[in-house]
Scaffold this motif. Sequence first.
Motif, PDB file in Angstrom:
ATOM      1  N   LEU A  19       1.157  -0.635  -0.256  1.00 55.57           N
ATOM      2  CA  LEU A  19       0.031  -0.105   0.103  1.00 55.57           C
ATOM      3  C   LEU A  19       0.673   0.766   0.486  1.00 55.57           C
ATOM      4  N   ARG A  20       1.427   1.717   0.536  1.00 56.55           N
ATOM      5  CA  ARG A  20       3.035   2.159   0.601  1.00 56.55           C
ATOM      6  C   ARG A  20       3.485   2.506  -0.443  1.00 56.55           C
ATOM      7  N   GLU A  21       4.058   1.741  -1.477  1.00 53.28           N
ATOM      8  CA  GLU A  21       4.468   1.754  -2.312  1.00 53.28           C
ATOM      9  C   GLU A  21       3.496   1.989  -3.920  1.00 53.28           C
ATOM     10  N   GLN A  22       2.503   2.058  -3.421  1.00 50.53           N
ATOM     11  CA  GLN A  22       0.903   2.571  -3.905  1.00 50.53           C
ATOM     12  C   GLN A  22       0.784   3.818  -3.668  1.00 50.53           C
ATOM     13  N   LEU A  23       0.875   3.827  -2.798  1.00 45.47           N
ATOM     14  CA  LEU A  23       0.576   5.224  -2.215  1.00 45.47           C
ATOM     15  C   LEU A  23       1.737   6.149  -2.189  1.00 45.47           C
ATOM     16  N   ASN A  24       2.990   5.524  -3.187  1.00 47.43           N
ATOM     17  CA  ASN A  24       4.339   6.883  -2.583  1.00 47.43           C
ATOM     18  C   ASN A  24       4.239   7.213  -1.798  1.00 47.43           C
ATOM     19  N   VAL A  25       4.439   6.424  -0.798  1.00 47.41           N
ATOM     20  CA  VAL A  25       4.561   7.470   1.062  1.00 47.41           C
ATOM     21  C   VAL A  25       5.674   7.039   0.968  1.00 47.41           C
ATOM     22  N   TYR A  32      -3.798  12.568   5.605  1.00 45.40           N
ATOM     23  CA  TYR A  32      -5.027  13.677   6.594  1.00 45.40           C
ATOM     24  C   TYR A  32      -5.899  12.231   6.262  1.00 45.40           C
ATOM     25  N   ALA A  33      -6.242  12.505   7.951  1.00 40.84           N
ATOM     26  CA  ALA A  33      -7.260  10.670   8.170  1.00 40.84           C
ATOM     27  C   ALA A  33      -8.847  11.778   8.478  1.00 40.84           C
ATOM     28  N   VAL A  41     -10.370   7.331   6.402  1.00 32.42           N
ATOM     29  CA  VAL A  41     -10.174   7.585   4.928  1.00 32.42           C
ATOM     30  C   VAL A  41      -9.038   8.008   5.887  1.00 32.42           C
ATOM     31  N   ILE A  42      -7.944   8.132   4.896  1.00 33.36           N
ATOM     32  CA  ILE A  42      -6.104   8.307   4.700  1.00 33.36           C
ATOM     33  C   ILE A  42      -6.321   8.944   2.755  1.00 33.36           C
ATOM     34  N   ILE A  43      -5.467  10.239   3.512  1.00 31.74           N
ATOM     35  CA  ILE A  43      -5.046  10.139   2.032  1.00 31.74           C
ATOM     36  C   ILE A  43      -3.982  11.216   2.760  1.00 31.74           C
ATOM     37  N   VAL A  79      -7.659  17.651  -0.358  1.00 31.96           N
ATOM     38  CA  VAL A  79      -8.611  17.058   0.554  1.00 31.96           C
ATOM     39  C   VAL A  79     -10.427  17.220   0.084  1.00 31.96           C
ATOM     40  N   GLU A  80     -10.173  19.106   0.743  1.00 35.72           N
ATOM     41  CA  GLU A  80     -11.591  19.196   0.551  1.00 35.72           C
ATOM     42  C   GLU A  80     -12.495  18.684  -1.087  1.00 35.72           C
ATOM     43  N   ARG A  81     -11.814  19.058  -1.902  1.00 37.73           N
ATOM     44  CA  ARG A  81     -11.670  18.389  -3.469  1.00 37.73           C
ATOM     45  C   ARG A  81     -12.336  17.292  -3.747  1.00 37.73           C
ATOM     46  N   PHE A  82     -10.991  16.834  -2.925  1.00 39.12           N
ATOM     47  CA  PHE A  82     -11.159  15.113  -3.195  1.00 39.12           C
ATOM     48  C   PHE A  82     -12.848  14.678  -2.074  1.00 39.12           C
ATOM     49  N   GLU A  83     -12.548  15.843  -0.913  1.00 39.22           N
ATOM     50  CA  GLU A  83     -14.650  14.403   0.139  1.00 39.22           C
ATOM     51  C   GLU A  83     -15.940  15.389  -0.527  1.00 39.22           C
ATOM     52  N   LYS A  84     -15.415  16.410  -1.479  1.00 41.80           N
ATOM     53  CA  LYS A  84     -16.966  16.699  -2.595  1.00 41.80           C
ATOM     54  C   LYS A  84     -17.090  16.059  -3.625  1.00 41.80           C
ATOM     55  N   ALA A  85     -15.518  15.801  -4.131  1.00 33.53           N
ATOM     56  CA  ALA A  85     -16.396  14.728  -5.381  1.00 33.53           C
ATOM     57  C   ALA A  85     -16.899  13.228  -4.566  1.00 33.53           C
TER      58      ALA A  85
END
Length: 92
Positions: A19-25, A32-33, A41-43, A79-85
């Motif tokens: 998952l770390r690799e997929q998220l590039n973290v 942000y959670a 939900v964690i971004i 994050v706000e834009r993602f939450e709205k979408a």
Amino acid sequence: MGSNITITSKGQLTIPKDLREQLNVQPGDKCYAWVRNGELVIIPRNKSVRDLAAILGKPPTGALLSDEELDDAVMDAAVERFEKATTRSKRG
């Protein structure tokens, strides 16, 4: 694909490698959670201002922000834009 994660006695969790690799973290990256409909939900907040600058639109005149404040403002907007979408897509 999901992964099982165990929460430690200190309330910490480890994100599995795939998952770390997929998220590039990387270690030290910020995330942000929030809880949405009983789900965590964690971004990751690992994008640079340059990557996300267009989200904020024109800067207000006279507002001077440090690089960190600008990064935080851009990530909050993302994050706000993602939450709205995601809210709109669930409605229909």
